[in-house]
Design an enzyme around this catalytic site. Structure first.
Site, PDB file in Angstrom:
ATOM      1  N   TYR A   1      -0.974  -0.541  10.946  1.00  0.00           N
ATOM      2  CA  TYR A   1      -1.266  -0.785   9.518  1.00  0.00           C
ATOM      3  C   TYR A   1      -0.089  -0.310   8.672  1.00  0.00           C
ATOM      4  CZ  TYR A   1      -3.636  -1.052   5.013  1.00  0.00           C
ATOM      5  OH  TYR A   1      -3.958  -1.370   3.715  1.00  0.00           O
TER       6      TYR A   1
ATOM      7  N   SER B   1       0.845  -1.199   0.000  1.00  0.00           N
ATOM      8  CA  SER B   1       0.000   0.000   0.000  1.00  0.00           C
ATOM      9  C   SER B   1       0.876   1.244   0.000  1.00  0.00           C
ATOM     10  CB  SER B   1      -0.873   0.006   1.256  1.00  0.00           C
ATOM     11  OG  SER B   1      -1.560   1.234   1.383  1.00  0.00           O
TER      12      SER B   1
END
Ligand SMILES: NC(=O)c1ccc[n+]([C@@H]2O[C@H](COP(=O)([O-])OP(=O)(O)OC[C@H]3O[C@@H](n4cnc5c(N)ncnc54)[C@H](OP(=O)(O)O)[C@@H]3O)[C@@H](O)[C@H]2O)c1
Length: 245
Positions: free
Chosen positions: A152, A139
């Site tokens: 995350y 990501s």
């Protein structure tokens, strides 16, 4: 461009993973779809034309010790494996003053440790055959430690570094390792969030498969994120901590 005959998508039941399965099948690839939710996997299988096109495997990626056996089974049932995409991921909401180890552990287990549990047998299999493509869905979140969700960002930064090392290890055996860094995508993961440059899951899957087929080392989806993240990576820490990025 490498053409795949067989592929596995780990984290395939909904969202980007389900779109990856549909697009792979549409281009003639037989796919192993792995996730926890059987009804969603069965609906996906039916939508794609049945078990000759999509073989389904119910598996929780946090059951790390089970991954090698599920891997062996799907390779046997597909009759080989040209491409494995590790897409499973979670991003629970973290409140401003929330410090929650259970959520942090879930993200590290699903987004990072599960990936290692799957890439290890896949890497050994492809190294021995001197061919294959491994794809990790990382990501843009891994490019910088932002304030909203430390675990995350950590899980995706670590996944990006792990994939780089795997690529450096496997290139001499003709195995491609591809890191995909999507920006925000409209899925259940981002429901209710207002994020910039959001794209639909089918576009994220299309961009992912273009990178996978090209065997590109790493790439952003969409590519517009590349200059943006280059700029964000160069914001000095002393300024970055004062922003809301
Ligand atoms: N959406 C975004 O904005 C965005 C942006 C950049 C990167 N990403 C990454 O893209 C990937 C897909 O995200 P998405 O937006 O499509 O999310 P999603 O719609 O929530 O789908 C997540 C997928 O991961 C699977 N999964 C989660 N936990 C699992 C577990 N313990 N065992 C097996 N499978 C598990 C889910 O299947 P089951 O629940 O059925 O097991 C589901 O198929 C993730 O790695 C995410 O971090 C997303």
């Amino acid at each position: 461009m490498s053409g795949f005959r067989t592929a596995a998508v780990i984290g395939a039941s909904v969202g980007i993973g389900a779109e990856l399965v549909k697009q792979l099948v549409a281009s003639g690839v037989v796919v192993a779809a792995v996730a926890r939710r059987l009804p969603e996997l069965e609906a996906l299988q039916a939508a794609c034309g049945g078990p000759d096109k999509v073989k389904i495997y119910v598996h929780d990626v946090k059951q790390f010790d089970e991954a090698p056996a599920v891997f062996d089974r799907l390779v046997a049932e597909l009759g080989g494996l040209d491409c494995l995409i590790y897409n499973a991921g979670v991003m629970p909401r973290i409140e401003e003053s929330e410090y929650n180890f259970a959520k942090d552990r879930e993200m590290i287990e699903v987004n990072l440790l599960g990936a290692m549990a799957w890439f290890n047998p896949a890497a050994a299999f492809m190294e021995a055959r001197r061919a294959g493509t491994l794809v990790g869905i990382s990501s843009v979140a891994g490019d910088r430690g932002r304030r909203g969700n430390p675990a995350y960002h950590t899980s995706k930064a670590a996944l990006t570094t792990y994939l780089e090392a795997l690529r450096n290890r496997l290139f001499r055996y003709g195995v491609h390792v591809v890191t995909v860094k999507p920006g925000p995508v409209r899925t259940a993961m981002t429901e209710g969030l207002k994020l910039p440059l959001m794209i639909d899951a089918d576009d994220a899957a299309r961009g992912t498969l273009a990178l996978a087929r090209a065997g590109t080392g790493q790439g952003y989806v969409p590519v517009a994120w590349r200059p943006i993240m280059l700029a964000i990576q160069h914001v000095p820490s002393v300024l970055f901590r004062r922003t809301n990025i």
